[in-house]
Design a protein around this motif. Sequence first.
Motif, PDB file in Angstrom:
ATOM      1  N   THR A   4       0.804  -1.222   0.000  1.00 23.42           N
ATOM      2  CA  THR A   4       0.000   0.000   0.000  1.00 23.42           C
ATOM      3  C   THR A   4       0.840   1.276   0.000  1.00 23.42           C
ATOM      4  O   THR A   4       0.305   2.345  -0.263  1.00 23.42           O
ATOM      5  N   ILE A   5       2.138   1.162   0.284  1.00 23.83           N
ATOM      6  CA  ILE A   5       2.960   2.380   0.380  1.00 23.83           C
ATOM      7  C   ILE A   5       2.969   3.160  -0.922  1.00 23.83           C
ATOM      8  O   ILE A   5       2.764   4.357  -0.943  1.00 23.83           O
ATOM      9  N   GLY A   6       3.213   2.503  -2.025  1.00 25.46           N
ATOM     10  CA  GLY A   6       3.307   3.214  -3.300  1.00 25.46           C
ATOM     11  C   GLY A   6       1.997   3.316  -4.052  1.00 25.46           C
ATOM     12  O   GLY A   6       1.934   3.917  -5.116  1.00 25.46           O
ATOM     13  N   SER A   7       0.945   2.751  -3.504  1.00 26.53           N
ATOM     14  CA  SER A   7      -0.338   2.763  -4.203  1.00 26.53           C
ATOM     15  C   SER A   7      -1.060   4.084  -3.985  1.00 26.53           C
ATOM     16  O   SER A   7      -1.129   4.580  -2.869  1.00 26.53           O
ATOM     17  N   PRO A   8      -1.615   4.635  -5.036  1.00 18.59           N
ATOM     18  CA  PRO A   8      -2.381   5.860  -4.852  1.00 18.59           C
ATOM     19  C   PRO A   8      -3.703   5.550  -4.155  1.00 18.59           C
ATOM     20  O   PRO A   8      -4.267   4.477  -4.320  1.00 18.59           O
ATOM     21  N   SER A   9      -4.148   6.484  -3.353  1.00 17.08           N
ATOM     22  CA  SER A   9      -5.427   6.276  -2.692  1.00 17.08           C
ATOM     23  C   SER A   9      -6.547   6.460  -3.712  1.00 17.08           C
ATOM     24  O   SER A   9      -6.408   7.176  -4.698  1.00 17.08           O
ATOM     25  N   GLY A  10      -7.640   5.788  -3.448  1.00 18.53           N
ATOM     26  CA  GLY A  10      -8.775   5.870  -4.349  1.00 18.53           C
ATOM     27  C   GLY A  10      -9.479   7.217  -4.217  1.00 18.53           C
ATOM     28  O   GLY A  10      -9.301   7.955  -3.244  1.00 18.53           O
ATOM     29  N   PRO A  11     -10.293   7.550  -5.191  1.00 19.66           N
ATOM     30  CA  PRO A  11     -11.005   8.827  -5.123  1.00 19.66           C
ATOM     31  C   PRO A  11     -12.077   8.783  -4.031  1.00 19.66           C
ATOM     32  O   PRO A  11     -12.626   7.734  -3.715  1.00 19.66           O
ATOM     33  N   ASP A  12     -12.333   9.943  -3.451  1.00 19.11           N
ATOM     34  CA  ASP A  12     -13.375  10.046  -2.419  1.00 19.11           C
ATOM     35  C   ASP A  12     -14.691  10.332  -3.130  1.00 19.11           C
ATOM     36  O   ASP A  12     -14.925  11.416  -3.640  1.00 19.11           O
ATOM     37  N   LEU A  13     -15.544   9.331  -3.170  1.00 18.34           N
ATOM     38  CA  LEU A  13     -16.815   9.465  -3.852  1.00 18.34           C
ATOM     39  C   LEU A  13     -17.972   9.707  -2.877  1.00 18.34           C
ATOM     40  O   LEU A  13     -19.128   9.749  -3.284  1.00 18.34           O
ATOM     41  N   SER A  14     -17.622   9.893  -1.606  1.00 15.85           N
ATOM     42  CA  SER A  14     -18.683  10.039  -0.608  1.00 15.85           C
ATOM     43  C   SER A  14     -19.298  11.437  -0.619  1.00 15.85           C
ATOM     44  O   SER A  14     -20.420  11.622  -0.170  1.00 15.85           O
ATOM     45  N   GLY A  15     -18.563  12.400  -1.099  1.00 14.09           N
ATOM     46  CA  GLY A  15     -19.064  13.767  -1.090  1.00 14.09           C
ATOM     47  C   GLY A  15     -18.925  14.434   0.269  1.00 14.09           C
ATOM     48  O   GLY A  15     -19.291  15.589   0.447  1.00 14.09           O
ATOM     49  N   MET A  16     -18.402  13.712   1.237  1.00 16.60           N
ATOM     50  CA  MET A  16     -18.232  14.267   2.576  1.00 16.60           C
ATOM     51  C   MET A  16     -16.982  15.140   2.593  1.00 16.60           C
ATOM     52  O   MET A  16     -15.997  14.855   1.916  1.00 16.60           O
ATOM     53  N   PRO A  17     -17.030  16.215   3.363  1.00 14.47           N
ATOM     54  CA  PRO A  17     -15.853  17.081   3.425  1.00 14.47           C
ATOM     55  C   PRO A  17     -14.701  16.366   4.130  1.00 14.47           C
ATOM     56  O   PRO A  17     -14.911  15.562   5.022  1.00 14.47           O
ATOM     57  N   ARG A  18     -13.494  16.664   3.704  1.00 13.16           N
ATOM     58  CA  ARG A  18     -12.290  16.093   4.309  1.00 13.16           C
ATOM     59  C   ARG A  18     -11.680  17.122   5.239  1.00 13.16           C
ATOM     60  O   ARG A  18     -11.711  18.318   4.952  1.00 13.16           O
ATOM     61  N   PRO A  19     -11.089  16.647   6.330  1.00 17.39           N
ATOM     62  CA  PRO A  19     -10.418  17.595   7.229  1.00 17.39           C
ATOM     63  C   PRO A  19      -9.195  18.189   6.549  1.00 17.39           C
ATOM     64  O   PRO A  19      -8.521  17.518   5.761  1.00 17.39           O
ATOM     65  N   GLN A  20      -8.927  19.420   6.830  1.00 18.73           N
ATOM     66  CA  GLN A  20      -7.764  20.098   6.259  1.00 18.73           C
ATOM     67  C   GLN A  20      -6.536  19.757   7.096  1.00 18.73           C
ATOM     68  O   GLN A  20      -6.627  19.459   8.272  1.00 18.73           O
ATOM     69  N   GLY A  21      -5.396  19.824   6.484  1.00 18.85           N
ATOM     70  CA  GLY A  21      -4.154  19.540   7.195  1.00 18.85           C
ATOM     71  C   GLY A  21      -3.850  18.058   7.121  1.00 18.85           C
ATOM     72  O   GLY A  21      -4.217  17.359   6.199  1.00 18.85           O
ATOM     73  N   PRO A  26       1.926  11.170   2.525  1.00 20.58           N
ATOM     74  CA  PRO A  26       1.506   9.890   3.095  1.00 20.58           C
ATOM     75  C   PRO A  26       2.491   8.758   2.829  1.00 20.58           C
ATOM     76  O   PRO A  26       2.616   7.849   3.633  1.00 20.58           O
ATOM     77  N   VAL A  27       3.206   8.818   1.725  1.00 18.86           N
ATOM     78  CA  VAL A  27       4.188   7.774   1.427  1.00 18.86           C
ATOM     79  C   VAL A  27       5.322   7.828   2.446  1.00 18.86           C
ATOM     80  O   VAL A  27       5.740   6.796   2.993  1.00 18.86           O
ATOM     81  N   ALA A  28       5.814   9.009   2.740  1.00 17.15           N
ATOM     82  CA  ALA A  28       6.892   9.153   3.722  1.00 17.15           C
ATOM     83  C   ALA A  28       6.436   8.691   5.104  1.00 17.15           C
ATOM     84  O   ALA A  28       7.187   8.020   5.825  1.00 17.15           O
ATOM     85  N   ALA A  29       5.204   9.006   5.469  1.00 15.78           N
ATOM     86  CA  ALA A  29       4.682   8.574   6.762  1.00 15.78           C
ATOM     87  C   ALA A  29       4.567   7.056   6.824  1.00 15.78           C
ATOM     88  O   ALA A  29       4.901   6.437   7.839  1.00 15.78           O
ATOM     89  N   ALA A  30       4.128   6.440   5.738  1.00 13.46           N
ATOM     90  CA  ALA A  30       3.993   4.980   5.704  1.00 13.46           C
ATOM     91  C   ALA A  30       5.361   4.304   5.759  1.00 13.46           C
ATOM     92  O   ALA A  30       5.532   3.294   6.451  1.00 13.46           O
ATOM     93  N   VAL A  31       6.331   4.867   5.060  1.00 16.40           N
ATOM     94  CA  VAL A  31       7.683   4.307   5.081  1.00 16.40           C
ATOM     95  C   VAL A  31       8.274   4.424   6.480  1.00 16.40           C
ATOM     96  O   VAL A  31       8.901   3.488   6.987  1.00 16.40           O
TER      97      VAL A  31
END
Length: 128
Positions: A4-21, A26-31
Motif C-alpha cells: 500500500t505504500i506506493g499505491s495511490p489512494s482511491g477517489p473520495d466518492l462520498s461527497g463528505m468534506p475532508r479535514p484540512q491539514g 503519506p508515502v513518507a509517513a507509511a515508510v
Amino acid sequence: MEATIGSPSGPDLSGMPRPQGGVSNPVAAAVEKKMELEAKIRQKEAEEKAERRAIEAMTELMDDPDERLTIQLKYLDRAEWPDVTFALYGNRPDFADKADAYQRRMYRVHGRALLSLAEIEAEVNDSK
C-alpha cells in the motif's frame, strides 16, 4: 503494508468534506511507520534468541533426560502436549491403551522439570 505504500489512494466518492491539514506526504509517513515496525520486530527477534539461548543453557544443566526432553520439545520446539507425550512414551507397547495415563505421567515430568529449572535459575543467580 509494503503493497500500500506506493499505491495511490482511491477517489473520495462520498461527497463528505475532508479535514484540512494532516500528513503532507503519506508515502513518507507509511515508510517511516514501516521502518519503526521493522525495528521493533528485529528487537523482539533478538530478545527471543537471547531467551532461547538461556533456556537451552539451563536445560543442559538438567539431570533427568525426560525432563530435559519435555522442556525442549514444549518450549523450544513448540510441540503440542500429545506430541510430547508420544515422544516420551510412544514406544511403549501399551501406549495406545494407556495414552491418558502416559499423558498424566508426562505432566508430572513437566512439573518436575519446571521445578528443576527454577532451582537451576536460583543457583545461577546466586553465583552471580
